[in-house]
Design an enzyme around this catalytic site. Sequence first.
Site, PDB file in Angstrom:
ATOM      1  CG  HIS A 367      -1.492  -1.318   1.518  1.00  0.00           C
ATOM      2  ND1 HIS A 367      -1.708  -1.789   2.788  1.00  0.00           N
ATOM      3  CD2 HIS A 367      -1.862  -2.302   0.681  1.00  0.00           C
ATOM      4  CE1 HIS A 367      -2.198  -3.005   2.717  1.00  0.00           C
ATOM      5  NE2 HIS A 367      -2.296  -3.339   1.457  1.00  0.00           N
ATOM      6  NE  ARG A 474      -4.468  -0.542  -7.979  1.00  0.00           N
ATOM      7  CZ  ARG A 474      -3.498  -0.270  -8.863  1.00  0.00           C
ATOM      8  NH1 ARG A 474      -3.074   0.958  -9.036  1.00  0.00           N
ATOM      9  NH2 ARG A 474      -2.953  -1.248  -9.571  1.00  0.00           N
ATOM     10  NE  ARG A 510      -9.562  -2.419  -8.224  1.00  0.00           N
ATOM     11  CZ  ARG A 510      -8.288  -2.787  -8.264  1.00  0.00           C
ATOM     12  NH1 ARG A 510      -7.851  -3.535  -9.256  1.00  0.00           N
ATOM     13  NH2 ARG A 510      -7.456  -2.389  -7.337  1.00  0.00           N
ATOM     14  CD  GLU A 609      -7.925  -8.052 -11.498  1.00  0.00           C
ATOM     15  OE1 GLU A 609      -6.899  -7.475 -11.119  1.00  0.00           O
ATOM     16  OE2 GLU A 609      -8.979  -8.073 -10.834  1.00  0.00           O
ATOM     17  CG  ASN A 632      -0.453  -5.385 -11.935  1.00  0.00           C
ATOM     18  OD1 ASN A 632       0.198  -5.195 -12.952  1.00  0.00           O
ATOM     19  ND2 ASN A 632      -0.909  -4.395 -11.188  1.00  0.00           N
ATOM     20  CG  ASP A 633      -4.398  -9.756  -9.383  1.00  0.00           C
ATOM     21  OD1 ASP A 633      -3.620 -10.390  -8.642  1.00  0.00           O
ATOM     22  OD2 ASP A 633      -5.055  -8.772  -9.006  1.00  0.00           O
ATOM     23  NE  ARG A 643      -0.081  -8.000  -7.623  1.00  0.00           N
ATOM     24  CZ  ARG A 643      -1.126  -7.239  -7.926  1.00  0.00           C
ATOM     25  NH1 ARG A 643      -2.216  -7.775  -8.471  1.00  0.00           N
ATOM     26  NH2 ARG A 643      -1.108  -5.947  -7.729  1.00  0.00           N
ATOM     27  CB  CYS A 680      -6.192  -0.724 -15.750  1.00  0.00           C
ATOM     28  SG  CYS A 680      -6.905  -2.119 -14.874  1.00  0.00           S
TER      29      CYS A 680
HETATM   30  C1  PEP Z   1      -4.076  -5.758 -11.778  1.00  0.00           C
HETATM   31  O1  PEP Z   1      -4.192  -6.815 -11.154  1.00  0.00           O
HETATM   32  O2  PEP Z   1      -3.432  -5.661 -12.838  1.00  0.00           O
HETATM   33  C2  PEP Z   1      -4.726  -4.536 -11.275  1.00  0.00           C
HETATM   34  C3  PEP Z   1      -4.775  -3.450 -11.999  1.00  0.00           C
HETATM   35  O3  PEP Z   1      -5.223  -4.578 -10.014  1.00  0.00           O
HETATM   36  P1  PEP Z   1      -4.340  -4.483  -8.682  1.00  0.00           P
HETATM   37  O4  PEP Z   1      -2.934  -4.210  -9.086  1.00  0.00           O
HETATM   38  O5  PEP Z   1      -4.931  -3.403  -7.863  1.00  0.00           O
HETATM   39  O6  PEP Z   1      -4.542  -5.845  -8.115  1.00  0.00           O
HETATM   40 MG    MG Z   2      -5.722  -6.927  -9.586  1.00  0.00          MG
END
Ligand code: PEP
Ligand code: MG
Length: 755
Positions: A367, A474, A510, A609, A632-633, A643, A680
């Site tokens: 965070h 977010r 989101r 994701e 990312n996910d 990750r 994103c």
């Molecule tokens: C992602 O998973 O790519 C994403 C944008 O969400 P977060 O990074 O907040 O999990």
């Molecule tokens: Mg995510």
Amino acid sequence: MPSAPGGPRLLLRRLREIMAEPVGAQDRLDKIVVLIAANMVAEVCSVYVLRGDGVLELFATEGLKREAVHLTTMRAGEGLVGLIASTAEPLALSDAQSHPSFSYKPETGEEIYHGFLGVPLLRAGNTLGVLVVQNRTHRIYTEEEIEALEITAMVLAELVATGELQALAPVETGSALRRPVSQRGVSLSDGVGLGHVVLHEPRVVVKNLIAENIDAELERLEEAIAEVRASIDELIERGDVAHHGEHREVLETFRMFAHDQGWLRRMREAVTSGLTAEAAVERVQSDNRARMLRQTDPYLRERLHDLDDLANRMLHRLVGRDMVAERTSLPDNAILVARSMGPAALLDYDRSRLRGIVLEEGGPTSHIAIVARALGLPAVGEVANATSLADPGDAMIVDGSVGDVQIRPNSDVEAAYAEKARLRARRQEQYRKLRDLPSVTKDDVAIKLQLNAGLLVDLPHLAETGAEGVGLFRTELQFMVAERMPTASEQQALYSAAFAEAGDLPITFRTLDIGGDKILPYMQSIEEENPALGWRAIRIGLDRPGLLRMQLRALLKAAAGRPLKIMFPMIATCDEFIRAKEIVEREKAHLSRHGHVLPSDLELGAMLEVPSLLFQIREICAVADFISVGSNDLMQFLFAIDRENRRVANRFDPLSVPMLRALRLVADEAQKGGCKATVCGEIGGRPLEAMALIALGFRSLSMSPASLGPVKAMLLELNAGQVASLIHEELEHAGSGDSLRPLLTRFAESHGIPI
Ligand code: PEP
Ligand code: MG
């Protein structure tokens, strides 16, 4: 067998007298070695000081040849003395010469000595030198004697740290304490910052080391132990620890340590041997820190950290607030150094004076990292022992672009980084010039560039970067930085303020993406074997619809007549999306019944994701207004790589064939189904990856503010058609190579595309 006739108590008393004598530094040190040799019944006592250039230099001796003083030197790791300096541990040998590390220095005449006891001069976990006693006989040193020498070494370390001794060195090398240190961590937030260290939790400096009245000191120690125990008990019993940012588990561990008999005994013994209560705490803490520096097991290091925190609490009690470097006003160029820090604490500081953040903990998706990026502050995490290595006021450089930290850099290093910072500033200036140019490729393909945000502090970046909106807001960040669950009206107030800041530009909100690593301190956490695969995001939303409904209502009300875009995180099946959509419809109907103004337009999207959705892509495109790829996910689940786990997080390349084929499927099916598609996740903000996404057919990307300039600079030079042919051709006939990175890099370089 000889034993110390006066014991450490007498030795410390005599040391105090010598420290008070109005003599020069060399004379003082000479007297000290004579005193120690006599007290320890040793023929030799020598002090080696670790110089700024990493060399150990003989500073004083009783028993070895006096001519060797300031001449005999050794590198860390060389000989027995070097070994002690590099391991930061005492070494007791009955026959030094048979030890494999023994190295003979003829100028000292030490070959006639067998018994050898050496201890490091430790201060706050740093080794500043080595103190040695030697005997002609094959002497076996007792535990008490080792302890006595360690206590003496602590006083000597203080002498070294004050700098009085430095003037004695024939070469101007500075003390090891002031030595430049370069540490590699992980990048949390891009950018280069130069400034001076401010410890987030200032350390206590103990100056009064030797006890005048041992009984009184023992009493002070017992009182401090009792007070610290009582304060921990009180915190736990109050039951609302979460509201104070303290986690119950940490406090329970503290309580356990506060009753740890071994720890308490060592402190009591240190006082009995003649130290003040605070010096005894620091002495035991210093050992503990030295162990911490060597400890590689993260769990054990964490426990040692807890013990360190507890010792800090006791020092605060014993020394009082006046000895603590107060966190008064922040200097102009402050680099915050902390073991760990919550996002709320960071937001408490005056942003205009901060130049960077260095943390011992904190991964790139933590965070604090997200908030640091929002504030545009260079940040580096996982810098081992940063709080022990850096002192307040030390010069420090944070290089968030690669994850490097320079503590007390020498002038060359500082000049190089200053140049790097200047270059970056110049580049940022060039990016600013691109701000008002339309975001189109050379072959006239328009690419919508949006920002990722989550706090109000992010939104001024819209105007600065010329972004076309917020592609990912977010909403969980508001929940994460709060001390308690934000009320419905607080949520609505934040969304309204976000709308007001964004003006006519759209925001895609989101819904709450909590669970996994995103823990709310005030919510009861549940133990899960695999939190990333656990009860998180939309799963919580659907199982506990009260929370989701409250948020949706706040969003619908805040939009009040404006267009609204909402997306749901971690959608794994089409059905989940449909159920979420139904909840929105019900909320809309409810608000409309109660006479509220509804959004002028409402678009609902699914985040892609979870790989399962790739196999329902056609269906999801039919029911959703848009798809937003959370790369990312998606990377995490597609390749089964945590990750958050540094060992595996970067094992696979997003530009590898499997990921690119997954992304191509999304782009193709979304286009066929007339559904908009955005990316994103972090990959959208990296120029080379963004180029690949455009090649695959994505026309909308959302990224952190600092990435927008570089991505725009890339696409302004890009011929989208050309790179599309290249990537499609390659994905059809991919050879055995996994990654298209080399090919795409060559393409960019040969076409003059800045990546
Ligand atoms: C992602 O998973 O790519 C994403 C944008 O969400 P977060 O990074 O907040 O999990
Ligand atoms: Mg995510």
